[in-house]
Design a protein around this motif. Structure first.
Motif, PDB file in Angstrom:
ATOM      1  N   SER A 189      35.895  66.384 -14.441  1.00  0.00           N
ATOM      2  CA  SER A 189      36.160  65.235 -15.297  1.00  0.00           C
ATOM      3  C   SER A 189      37.596  64.752 -15.145  1.00  0.00           C
ATOM      4  CB  SER A 189      35.901  65.615 -16.755  1.00  0.00           C
ATOM      5  OG  SER A 189      36.382  64.607 -17.608  1.00  0.00           O
ATOM      6  N   PRO A 190      37.778  63.496 -14.769  1.00  0.00           N
ATOM      7  CA  PRO A 190      39.133  62.956 -14.689  1.00  0.00           C
ATOM      8  C   PRO A 190      39.857  62.995 -16.038  1.00  0.00           C
ATOM      9  CG  PRO A 190      37.615  61.531 -13.527  1.00  0.00           C
ATOM     10  CD  PRO A 190      36.785  62.545 -14.267  1.00  0.00           C
ATOM     11  N   SER A 191      39.112  62.851 -17.126  1.00  0.00           N
ATOM     12  CA  SER A 191      39.767  62.865 -18.441  1.00  0.00           C
ATOM     13  C   SER A 191      40.307  64.246 -18.792  1.00  0.00           C
ATOM     14  CB  SER A 191      38.803  62.380 -19.523  1.00  0.00           C
ATOM     15  OG  SER A 191      37.695  63.250 -19.636  1.00  0.00           O
ATOM     16  N   GLU A 192      39.754  65.285 -18.218  1.00  0.00           N
ATOM     17  CA  GLU A 192      40.235  66.647 -18.472  1.00  0.00           C
ATOM     18  C   GLU A 192      41.338  67.062 -17.497  1.00  0.00           C
ATOM     19  OE1 GLU A 192      36.972  69.414 -18.567  1.00  0.00           O
ATOM     20  OE2 GLU A 192      35.807  68.105 -19.881  1.00  0.00           O
ATOM     21  N   HIS A 193      41.515  66.285 -16.436  1.00  0.00           N
ATOM     22  CA  HIS A 193      42.490  66.626 -15.391  1.00  0.00           C
ATOM     23  C   HIS A 193      43.320  65.384 -15.062  1.00  0.00           C
ATOM     24  CE1 HIS A 193      40.392  70.425 -14.835  1.00  0.00           C
ATOM     25  NE2 HIS A 193      39.275  69.739 -14.845  1.00  0.00           N
ATOM     26  N   PRO A 194      44.480  65.238 -15.699  1.00  0.00           N
ATOM     27  CA  PRO A 194      45.292  64.035 -15.475  1.00  0.00           C
ATOM     28  C   PRO A 194      45.675  63.779 -14.014  1.00  0.00           C
ATOM     29  CG  PRO A 194      46.103  65.265 -17.364  1.00  0.00           C
ATOM     30  CD  PRO A 194      45.043  66.111 -16.711  1.00  0.00           C
ATOM     31  N   HIS A 250      43.763  64.217 -11.492  1.00  0.00           N
ATOM     32  CA  HIS A 250      42.552  63.900 -10.712  1.00  0.00           C
ATOM     33  C   HIS A 250      42.730  62.537 -10.038  1.00  0.00           C
ATOM     34  CE1 HIS A 250      38.384  63.117  -9.691  1.00  0.00           C
ATOM     35  NE2 HIS A 250      38.055  64.337 -10.125  1.00  0.00           N
ATOM     36  N   ARG A 264      40.747  60.217  -9.408  1.00  0.00           N
ATOM     37  CA  ARG A 264      40.048  59.110 -10.070  1.00  0.00           C
ATOM     38  C   ARG A 264      40.959  58.390 -11.059  1.00  0.00           C
ATOM     39  NH1 ARG A 264      36.176  57.561  -7.526  1.00  0.00           N
ATOM     40  NH2 ARG A 264      34.491  58.958  -7.096  1.00  0.00           N
ATOM     41  N   ASN A 265      41.927  59.112 -11.612  1.00  0.00           N
ATOM     42  CA  ASN A 265      42.851  58.482 -12.555  1.00  0.00           C
ATOM     43  C   ASN A 265      43.838  57.567 -11.853  1.00  0.00           C
ATOM     44  OD1 ASN A 265      41.756  59.774 -14.835  1.00  0.00           O
ATOM     45  ND2 ASN A 265      42.905  61.621 -14.375  1.00  0.00           N
ATOM     46  N   LEU A 266      43.919  57.676 -10.544  1.00  0.00           N
ATOM     47  CA  LEU A 266      44.819  56.840  -9.757  1.00  0.00           C
ATOM     48  C   LEU A 266      44.060  55.895  -8.836  1.00  0.00           C
ATOM     49  CD1 LEU A 266      47.230  59.721  -8.691  1.00  0.00           C
ATOM     50  CD2 LEU A 266      47.542  58.111 -10.587  1.00  0.00           C
ATOM     51  N   GLU A 296      49.623  69.094 -12.627  1.00  0.00           N
ATOM     52  CA  GLU A 296      49.789  68.738 -14.043  1.00  0.00           C
ATOM     53  C   GLU A 296      50.987  69.460 -14.642  1.00  0.00           C
ATOM     54  OE1 GLU A 296      45.810  69.621 -15.363  1.00  0.00           O
ATOM     55  OE2 GLU A 296      45.047  67.994 -14.105  1.00  0.00           O
TER      56      GLU A 296
END
Length: 173
Positions: free
Chosen positions: A114-119, A121, A123-125, A168
């Motif tokens: 999950s991108p929301s659990e792993h800053p 990740h 996908r967040n970029l 992180e």
């Protein structure tokens, strides 16, 4: 071509430290153009074809849909397409210890996190432009330790989590 993902932990290596199971490329691949051959200098056509296939899954740079479709058609026909900065990304990834197979395995290990659990990740970029396929950033400097973690016995998922966790922690400093 199907390659068992357990090959990523295979310690049998060639002289250039590439896992032997990852040395099976499409025989007879060819460069789509002289420009593509120059861009992929240092790669055989077969190896470049394998890297291009791995980079379709990561798509590290924004590429227009029409260009991506054309490149995919060339790739399916056994040609090595010329796509913006893919050869450069492949060179950096290869120097960091990645192979086309291990890059695909990394991409798969990210898919169920999950991108929301792993800053950190990717996908967040991810870069999103109207009318373009999403580009998942592949920052070789971030993932440089991943091949070594896998070679040392971590599962691809454990190695992925470790790299994300380490990134992180650096962001918190």
């Amino acid at each position: 071509m199907s390659v068992d993902s357990s090959a990523a932990t295979d310690h049998s290596r060639t002289a250039d430290h590439t896992p032997t199971a990852d040395r099976t490329y499409l025989p007879g691949a060819r460069f789509a153009s002289p420009e593509a051959a120059r861009e992929w200098e240092g790669f055989s056509a077969d190896e470049a074809h394998s890297w291009a296939g791995a980079l379709f899954r990561v798509n590290p740079h924004p590429v227009g849909s029409a260009a991506l479709d054309r490149a995919y058609g060339q790739w399916c026909a056994g040609e090595v397409p010329q796509v913006l900065a893919w050869a450069h990304t492949a060179r950096e990834a290869r120097a960091a210890g990645f192979t086309p197979l291990t890059l695909k395995i990394l991409r798969s290990s990210l898919a169920d996190l999950s991108p929301s659990e792993h800053p950190a990740h990717p996908r967040n970029l991810a870069l999103v432009f109207p009318h373009l396929p999403e580009s998942l950033p592949f920052d070789v400097s971030l993932w440089r330790a991943w091949p070594g973690f896998v070679a040392d016995g971590l599962t691809p998922r454990e190695a992925t989590l470790r790299v994300l966790h380490d990134a992180e922690e650096l962001e918190e400093i």
